[in-house]
Design a protein around this motif. Structure first.
Motif, PDB file in Angstrom:
ATOM      1  N   ILE A 125       0.854  -1.181   0.000  1.00 44.46           N
ATOM      2  CA  ILE A 125       0.000   0.000   0.000  1.00 44.46           C
ATOM      3  C   ILE A 125       0.890   1.231   0.000  1.00 44.46           C
ATOM      4  O   ILE A 125       1.774   1.368   0.852  1.00 44.46           O
ATOM      5  N   PRO A 126       0.723   2.128  -0.973  1.00 47.08           N
ATOM      6  CA  PRO A 126       1.604   3.291  -1.087  1.00 47.08           C
ATOM      7  C   PRO A 126       1.607   4.139   0.187  1.00 47.08           C
ATOM      8  O   PRO A 126       0.549   4.416   0.759  1.00 47.08           O
ATOM      9  N   ALA A 127       2.799   4.550   0.610  1.00 53.41           N
ATOM     10  CA  ALA A 127       2.910   5.393   1.795  1.00 53.41           C
ATOM     11  C   ALA A 127       2.253   6.751   1.572  1.00 53.41           C
ATOM     12  O   ALA A 127       1.805   7.407   2.524  1.00 53.41           O
ATOM     13  N   SER A 128       2.157   7.163   0.300  1.00 55.32           N
ATOM     14  CA  SER A 128       1.544   8.451  -0.019  1.00 55.32           C
ATOM     15  C   SER A 128       0.023   8.433   0.140  1.00 55.32           C
ATOM     16  O   SER A 128      -0.609   9.488   0.221  1.00 55.32           O
ATOM     17  N   ASN A 129      -0.560   7.238   0.192  1.00 56.90           N
ATOM     18  CA  ASN A 129      -2.004   7.106   0.337  1.00 56.90           C
ATOM     19  C   ASN A 129      -2.299   5.902   1.229  1.00 56.90           C
ATOM     20  O   ASN A 129      -2.803   4.886   0.770  1.00 56.90           O
TER      21      ASN A 129
END
Length: 245
Positions: A125-129
């Motif tokens: 899961i992207p750290a940005s989202n």
């Protein structure tokens, strides 16, 4: 990470291995590269399969620190799903070039595992989202705690336990009151069963616990919502990888 010789999922025929690697390339399969026991992983794709040198070229990470960690590792695990079958093998990486750009090279494996279960493939899961999971249980401070989700599959997820709140959760423990908070999706109430707990070493030396869990009694509509979320992450990664943004 040697495989068991009596593993029924083991593939050791060179022609079959070659065919599988070609499939990863031609179908532009998203693969996960990680270092077992370390909080290091990326999503990549095969760039070239060279039968003459027995080399698989892979797209590298955008962060140089991550590339350095992968290149220093004695073994990096590759996982991907080809025709709904999970493919897994491991080996060291070396720096390479492809089309004038940096890449990662891995020698063809002499053995790999092929497991026909779609849910084995996890997506980071992207750290940005980020996505989170709220667990309500009497053993937690104030009876509840919110954890970041490291990765997710159709069958379960992995929680990041930075404050070591779940260290006493034994394998098999069931958390019946959990809420998934996935970006762009409605909150999903479900249960989780603890499969394993792993302590990872972070770069700053501070320990971090990761808790692998399986979904419990997941209704079809919630499983569909999770699969749609996973599909959205895969499509976004693939779009960035092939410059379609």
């Amino acid at each position: 990470m040697p495989f068991q010789e009596d593993d029924p999922c083991l593939v050791s025929q060179s022609l079959e291995i070659s065919s599988i690697l070609q499939g990863l390339l031609t179908q532009r399969v998203l693969v996960r590269l990680d270092i077992p026991g370390k909080a290091v992983s990326i999503i990549s794709t095969a760039l070239e399969v060279d039968p003459k040198t027995g080399t698989l070229l892979l797209d590298n990470a955008s962060e140089e620190q991550t590339n350095s960690q992968l290149l220093r590792a004695t073994a990096v695990r590759l996982q991907g799903t080809l025709d709904r079958v999970m493919i897994e093998f491991s080996g060291p990486l070396s720096p390479a070039m492809h089309g004038g750009k940096p890449a990662l090279a891995m020698v063809w494996p002499t053995q790999l595992r092929r497991v026909q279960r779609r849910e084995f493939f996890r997506v980071d899961i992207p750290a940005s989202n980020p996505a989170h999971c709220l667990i309500e249980h009497a053993s937690l401070p104030a009876g509840r705690a919110r954890f970041r989700i490291a990765d997710i599959s159709a069958g379960g997820l992995q929680l990041v336990d930075r404050d070591l709140l779940l260290t006493d959760a034994a394998v098999g423990t069931v958390f019946e009151e959990c809420t998934l908070e996935l970006p762009g999706a409605p909150e999903l109430d479900l249960g989780l069963r603890v499969l394993r707990s792993t302590q990872l070493a972070q770069d700053n030396g501070k320990p971090q616990q990761q808790i692998a869990c399986r979904f419990v009694n997941l209704p079809d509509n919630r499983q569909i919502a999770i699969q749609q979320y996973i599909g959205g992450i895969e499509r976004a990664v693939l779009s960035r990888r092939w410059g379609m943004d």
